[in-house]
Scaffold this active site. Structure first.
Site, PDB file in Angstrom:
ATOM      1  N   ARG A 161       1.022  -1.212   0.016  1.00  0.00           N
ATOM      2  CA  ARG A 161      -0.063   0.229   0.054  1.00  0.00           C
ATOM      3  C   ARG A 161       0.884   1.234  -0.091  1.00  0.00           C
ATOM      4  NH1 ARG A 161      -3.060  -3.666  -0.722  1.00  0.00           N
ATOM      5  NH2 ARG A 161      -5.386  -4.048   0.123  1.00  0.00           N
ATOM      6  N   SER A 236     -10.790  -1.070   3.074  1.00  0.00           N
ATOM      7  CA  SER A 236      -9.967  -1.080   4.375  1.00  0.00           C
ATOM      8  C   SER A 236      -9.680   0.344   4.807  1.00  0.00           C
ATOM      9  CB  SER A 236      -8.724  -2.006   4.222  1.00  0.00           C
ATOM     10  OG  SER A 236      -8.928  -3.196   3.796  1.00  0.00           O
ATOM     11  N   GLU A 332      -5.113   3.546   5.951  1.00  0.00           N
ATOM     12  CA  GLU A 332      -4.819   3.658   4.883  1.00  0.00           C
ATOM     13  C   GLU A 332      -5.435   4.454   4.066  1.00  0.00           C
ATOM     14  OE1 GLU A 332      -6.603   1.447   1.454  1.00  0.00           O
ATOM     15  OE2 GLU A 332      -5.925  -0.335   1.957  1.00  0.00           O
TER      16      GLU A 332
HETATM   17  P1  FAD Z   1      -8.691   8.579  -5.249  1.00  0.00           P
HETATM   18  O1  FAD Z   1      -9.461   7.978  -3.681  1.00  0.00           O
HETATM   19  O2  FAD Z   1      -9.451   9.481  -5.883  1.00  0.00           O
HETATM   20  O3  FAD Z   1      -7.445   8.986  -4.788  1.00  0.00           O
HETATM   21  C1  FAD Z   1      -6.482   8.381  -3.823  1.00  0.00           C
HETATM   22  C2  FAD Z   1      -5.139   9.027  -3.784  1.00  0.00           C
HETATM   23  O4  FAD Z   1      -4.628   9.035  -4.914  1.00  0.00           O
HETATM   24  C3  FAD Z   1      -5.286  10.473  -3.532  1.00  0.00           C
HETATM   25  O5  FAD Z   1      -4.125  10.842  -2.527  1.00  0.00           O
HETATM   26  C4  FAD Z   1      -5.248  11.217  -4.809  1.00  0.00           C
HETATM   27  O6  FAD Z   1      -4.797  12.557  -4.691  1.00  0.00           O
HETATM   28  C5  FAD Z   1      -4.350  10.372  -5.579  1.00  0.00           C
HETATM   29  N1  FAD Z   1      -4.623  10.295  -7.007  1.00  0.00           N
HETATM   30  C6  FAD Z   1      -5.443   9.494  -7.530  1.00  0.00           C
HETATM   31  N2  FAD Z   1      -5.245   9.843  -8.904  1.00  0.00           N
HETATM   32  C7  FAD Z   1      -4.317  10.258  -9.191  1.00  0.00           C
HETATM   33  C8  FAD Z   1      -3.407  10.614 -10.303  1.00  0.00           C
HETATM   34  N3  FAD Z   1      -4.005  10.281 -11.700  1.00  0.00           N
HETATM   35  N4  FAD Z   1      -2.182  11.289 -10.276  1.00  0.00           N
HETATM   36  C9  FAD Z   1      -1.898  11.668  -9.024  1.00  0.00           C
HETATM   37  N5  FAD Z   1      -2.393  11.432  -7.831  1.00  0.00           N
HETATM   38  C10 FAD Z   1      -3.820  10.600  -7.868  1.00  0.00           C
HETATM   39  N6  FAD Z   1      -7.746  -0.810  -2.604  1.00  0.00           N
HETATM   40  C11 FAD Z   1      -6.848  -1.857  -2.510  1.00  0.00           C
HETATM   41  O7  FAD Z   1      -5.604  -1.768  -2.895  1.00  0.00           O
HETATM   42  N7  FAD Z   1      -7.385  -3.032  -2.654  1.00  0.00           N
HETATM   43  C12 FAD Z   1      -8.491  -3.553  -2.474  1.00  0.00           C
HETATM   44  O8  FAD Z   1      -8.997  -4.664  -2.405  1.00  0.00           O
HETATM   45  C13 FAD Z   1      -9.618  -2.538  -2.276  1.00  0.00           C
HETATM   46  N8  FAD Z   1     -10.842  -2.561  -2.136  1.00  0.00           N
HETATM   47  C14 FAD Z   1     -11.754  -1.555  -1.998  1.00  0.00           C
HETATM   48  C15 FAD Z   1     -13.123  -1.694  -1.818  1.00  0.00           C
HETATM   49  C16 FAD Z   1     -14.130  -0.798  -1.644  1.00  0.00           C
HETATM   50  C17 FAD Z   1     -15.373  -1.245  -1.510  1.00  0.00           C
HETATM   51  C18 FAD Z   1     -13.486   0.314  -1.818  1.00  0.00           C
HETATM   52  C19 FAD Z   1     -14.499   1.629  -1.504  1.00  0.00           C
HETATM   53  C20 FAD Z   1     -12.327   0.972  -1.868  1.00  0.00           C
HETATM   54  C21 FAD Z   1     -11.344  -0.335  -1.940  1.00  0.00           C
HETATM   55  N9  FAD Z   1      -9.873   0.248  -2.140  1.00  0.00           N
HETATM   56  C22 FAD Z   1      -9.051  -1.079  -2.478  1.00  0.00           C
HETATM   57  C23 FAD Z   1      -9.282   1.350  -1.934  1.00  0.00           C
HETATM   58  C24 FAD Z   1      -9.563   2.158  -3.629  1.00  0.00           C
HETATM   59  O9  FAD Z   1     -10.160   1.705  -4.295  1.00  0.00           O
HETATM   60  C25 FAD Z   1      -8.293   1.990  -4.137  1.00  0.00           C
HETATM   61  O10 FAD Z   1      -7.032   2.709  -3.272  1.00  0.00           O
HETATM   62  C26 FAD Z   1      -8.114   3.010  -5.460  1.00  0.00           C
HETATM   63  O11 FAD Z   1      -6.967   2.610  -6.239  1.00  0.00           O
HETATM   64  C27 FAD Z   1      -8.461   4.295  -5.467  1.00  0.00           C
HETATM   65  O12 FAD Z   1      -8.757   4.913  -6.754  1.00  0.00           O
HETATM   66  P2  FAD Z   1      -9.636   6.016  -7.020  1.00  0.00           P
HETATM   67  O13 FAD Z   1      -9.350   6.590  -8.269  1.00  0.00           O
HETATM   68  O14 FAD Z   1     -10.777   6.183  -6.224  1.00  0.00           O
HETATM   69  O15 FAD Z   1      -8.383   7.191  -6.124  1.00  0.00           O
HETATM   70  N1  EPU Z   2     -10.913 -10.755   9.717  1.00  0.00           N
HETATM   71  C1  EPU Z   2     -11.399 -11.023  11.096  1.00  0.00           C
HETATM   72  N2  EPU Z   2     -12.665  -9.935  11.390  1.00  0.00           N
HETATM   73  C2  EPU Z   2     -12.857  -9.248  10.476  1.00  0.00           C
HETATM   74  C3  EPU Z   2     -12.082  -9.025   9.250  1.00  0.00           C
HETATM   75  C4  EPU Z   2     -11.226  -9.912   9.051  1.00  0.00           C
HETATM   76  O1  EPU Z   2     -11.180 -11.674  11.961  1.00  0.00           O
HETATM   77  O2  EPU Z   2     -13.870  -8.290  10.590  1.00  0.00           O
HETATM   78  C5  EPU Z   2      -9.902 -11.647   9.549  1.00  0.00           C
HETATM   79  C6  EPU Z   2     -10.212 -12.842   8.513  1.00  0.00           C
HETATM   80  O3  EPU Z   2     -10.896 -13.787   9.174  1.00  0.00           O
HETATM   81  C7  EPU Z   2      -9.128 -13.157   7.781  1.00  0.00           C
HETATM   82  C8  EPU Z   2      -8.208 -12.004   7.959  1.00  0.00           C
HETATM   83  O4  EPU Z   2      -8.424 -11.153   9.082  1.00  0.00           O
HETATM   84  O5  EPU Z   2      -8.340 -14.112   8.635  1.00  0.00           O
HETATM   85  C9  EPU Z   2      -7.909 -11.281   6.349  1.00  0.00           C
HETATM   86  O6  EPU Z   2      -9.370 -11.093   6.164  1.00  0.00           O
HETATM   87  P1  EPU Z   2      -9.543 -10.628   4.699  1.00  0.00           P
HETATM   88  O7  EPU Z   2      -8.921 -11.807   3.670  1.00  0.00           O
HETATM   89  O8  EPU Z   2     -11.142 -10.181   4.436  1.00  0.00           O
HETATM   90  O9  EPU Z   2      -8.593  -9.564   4.215  1.00  0.00           O
HETATM   91  P2  EPU Z   2      -8.256  -8.023   4.728  1.00  0.00           P
HETATM   92  O10 EPU Z   2      -6.809  -8.702   5.371  1.00  0.00           O
HETATM   93  O11 EPU Z   2      -8.919  -7.657   5.945  1.00  0.00           O
HETATM   94  C10 EPU Z   2      -6.930  -7.281   2.829  1.00  0.00           C
HETATM   95  C11 EPU Z   2      -6.991  -5.811   2.160  1.00  0.00           C
HETATM   96  C12 EPU Z   2      -8.140  -5.672   1.233  1.00  0.00           C
HETATM   97  C13 EPU Z   2      -8.192  -6.726   0.343  1.00  0.00           C
HETATM   98  C14 EPU Z   2      -8.128  -8.203   0.972  1.00  0.00           C
HETATM   99  C15 EPU Z   2      -8.039  -9.242   0.083  1.00  0.00           C
HETATM  100  C16 EPU Z   2      -5.649  -4.382   3.489  1.00  0.00           C
HETATM  101  C17 EPU Z   2      -5.262  -3.181   4.515  1.00  0.00           C
HETATM  102  N3  EPU Z   2      -6.725  -4.698   3.088  1.00  0.00           N
HETATM  103  O12 EPU Z   2      -8.012  -7.119   3.736  1.00  0.00           O
HETATM  104  O13 EPU Z   2      -8.011  -4.427   0.643  1.00  0.00           O
HETATM  105  O14 EPU Z   2      -9.371  -6.623  -0.667  1.00  0.00           O
HETATM  106  O15 EPU Z   2      -7.067  -8.154   1.853  1.00  0.00           O
HETATM  107  O16 EPU Z   2      -6.851  -9.227  -0.289  1.00  0.00           O
HETATM  108  O17 EPU Z   2      -4.391  -4.801   2.850  1.00  0.00           O
HETATM  109  C18 EPU Z   2      -8.538  -2.082   0.762  1.00  0.00           C
HETATM  110  O18 EPU Z   2      -7.242  -2.051   0.712  1.00  0.00           O
HETATM  111  O19 EPU Z   2      -9.372  -1.391   0.695  1.00  0.00           O
HETATM  112  C19 EPU Z   2      -8.942  -3.508   0.470  1.00  0.00           C
HETATM  113  C20 EPU Z   2     -10.159  -3.863   0.765  1.00  0.00           C
END
Ligand code: FAD
Ligand code: EPU
Length: 336
Positions: A161, A236, A332
């Protein structure tokens, strides 16, 4: 280019926080100079899909909203295709575009909200894959002089991240396009993370392809992560903390069921969701700010929470988890 002074940002951030600000839309690279001339200012910050942000107040200055589009093949070999995507392309649609063409490597990153341009910002990751695994290069505009610069893998300094754009070069560059190296054949499926194999089994798939993996990831994500169109959130809220094995052992002595994974020599990554749940916060609600009932790592807005209320909830969680386990959670989500 479009200039929209003082508009509501509620629909421009997935938390659904109701603040207002000045939004300048960048449709082509030359807009950057035009916007600077028209507003007399540089970018206060760059906005993508707003899915990794928490607005705690009305942002000042001009927000530059990235809408640089286009997907093209930059190069091709027998085995690989190098695909260049405009920073304003929707990430998940881009993933589907690649899967339709049988280009593999990002199927595990299906359904992550946001735009292509933000994918390198925090090296997006899920289900055992991070963007760094397929990253070739990116082009970004230096906001101090308007010059377009190319960054390779090393220069981006990707980590969990993390990237150089969140640290040394914070706020200096606007990412304009990203080029990914994807596989045309001999796909290297990553099936070992979480419930991917179990989900494929449930769906009766024994010889999965990249489209099957994508569908499995979508099914798993949809079962626990809230849809921002229904319930405001930014995924997250905290990172999973990386601690020494000694600290992990100390916690495990008291809680043998602790969820933690190897994270390099002498290090363990602890599931922050587990810590938050164990500390009693899962499903907690104060006003319209809450902790998701299916995933404690996700903070939610039930409707009219302010960014300050969500932030305060996150602060209370940080303090409580630190008191309970001696582990400091790091946010994050980008706080603005
Ligand atoms: P924004 O939220 O608009 O911006 C994020 C940051 O990047 C800000 O600091 C912004 O200034 C900067 N930025 C954006 N675009 C640019 C650009 N073109 N140039 C320079 N700076 C820029 N993230 C994960 O890594 N893994 C996941 O599994 C994951 N799951 C998610 C699930 C949900 C339901 C949600 C709501 C979010 C999740 N995220 C996850 C977080 C998010 O989706 C990612 O971080 C995504 O890449 C953000 O993209 P955005 O375009 O919305 O960025
Ligand atoms: N867990 C709990 N309780 C909860 C949530 C999770 O006990 O309420 C435990 C689960 O049982 C599991 C472990 O935590 O053993 C990991 O959970 P999960 O697989 O759901 O993933 P996570 O570690 O909570 C991370 C990323 C997610 C990404 C998933 C899948 C981070 C900060 N988050 O979540 O990214 O989608 O793994 O790879 O690394 C995001 O960055 O926004 C995001 C959603």
């Amino acid at each position: 280019m479009e200039l929209q002074p003082s508009i509501s940002l509620k629909r421009l951030n997935t938390f659904g926080i109701d603040v207002s600000g000045n939004v300048a839309t960048v449709n082509e690279i030359d807009d950057i100079g035009r916007i600077a001339d028209a507003t007399g200012q540089g970018a206060a910050f760059i906005l993508g899909g707003g899915s990794n942000l928490l607005f705690t107040k009305n942002p000042e200055g001009w927000i530059w909203k990235n809408e640089l589009h286009g997907i093209e093949i930059a190069d091709e070999s027998d085995e690989f295709v190098w695909v260049k995507a405009g920073a304003g392309e929707n990430w998940h649609r881009f993933v589907l575009h690649c899967i339709e063409r049988n280009w593999g490597g990002i199927e595990n990153l299906s359904l992550i909200p946001g735009l292509v341009g933000a994918s390198p910002m925090q090296n997006i990751g899920a289900y055992g894959v991070e963007i760094k695994d397929v990253f070739q290069s990116l082009e970004a505009i230096d906001l101090t002089n308007g010059v377009l610069r190319t960054f390779d893998l090393q220069e981006c300094a990707f980590g969990y991240r993390e990237s150089v754009f969140k640290h040394d070069l914070k706020g200096q560059f606007m990412i304009a396009s990203v080029t990914y190296r994807l596989r045309k054949k001999k796909h290297e499926l990553k099936l070992d993370y979480g419930d991917i194999r179990k989900e494929l089994e449930t769906q009766g798939i024994s010889q999965p392809g990249i489209a099957d993996v994508s569908r499995a990831v979508i099914a798993i994500r949809s079962s626990k992560l809230p849809d921002p169109n229904v319930l405001g959130n930014a995924g997250s809220f905290f990172k999973n903390p990386v601690v020494s094995e000694a600290i992990e052992q100390k916690i495990r002595e008291k809680y043998p069921e602790l969820a933690a994974y190897p994270a390099g020599e002498g290090l363990k990554k602890i599931a922050a969701g587990w810590l938050i749940e164990k500390a009693g916060w899962k499903g907690f609600r104060r006003g319209d700010a809450g902790v998701h009932s299916k995933q404690a790592l996700v903070l939610v807005n039930y409707g009219s929470a302010t960014g300050a209320e969500i932030w305060q909830l996150s602060e209370d969680i940080v303090r409580n988890v630190e008191d309970t386990f001696g582990v400091l959670l790091e946010r994050e989500v980008n706080i603005l």
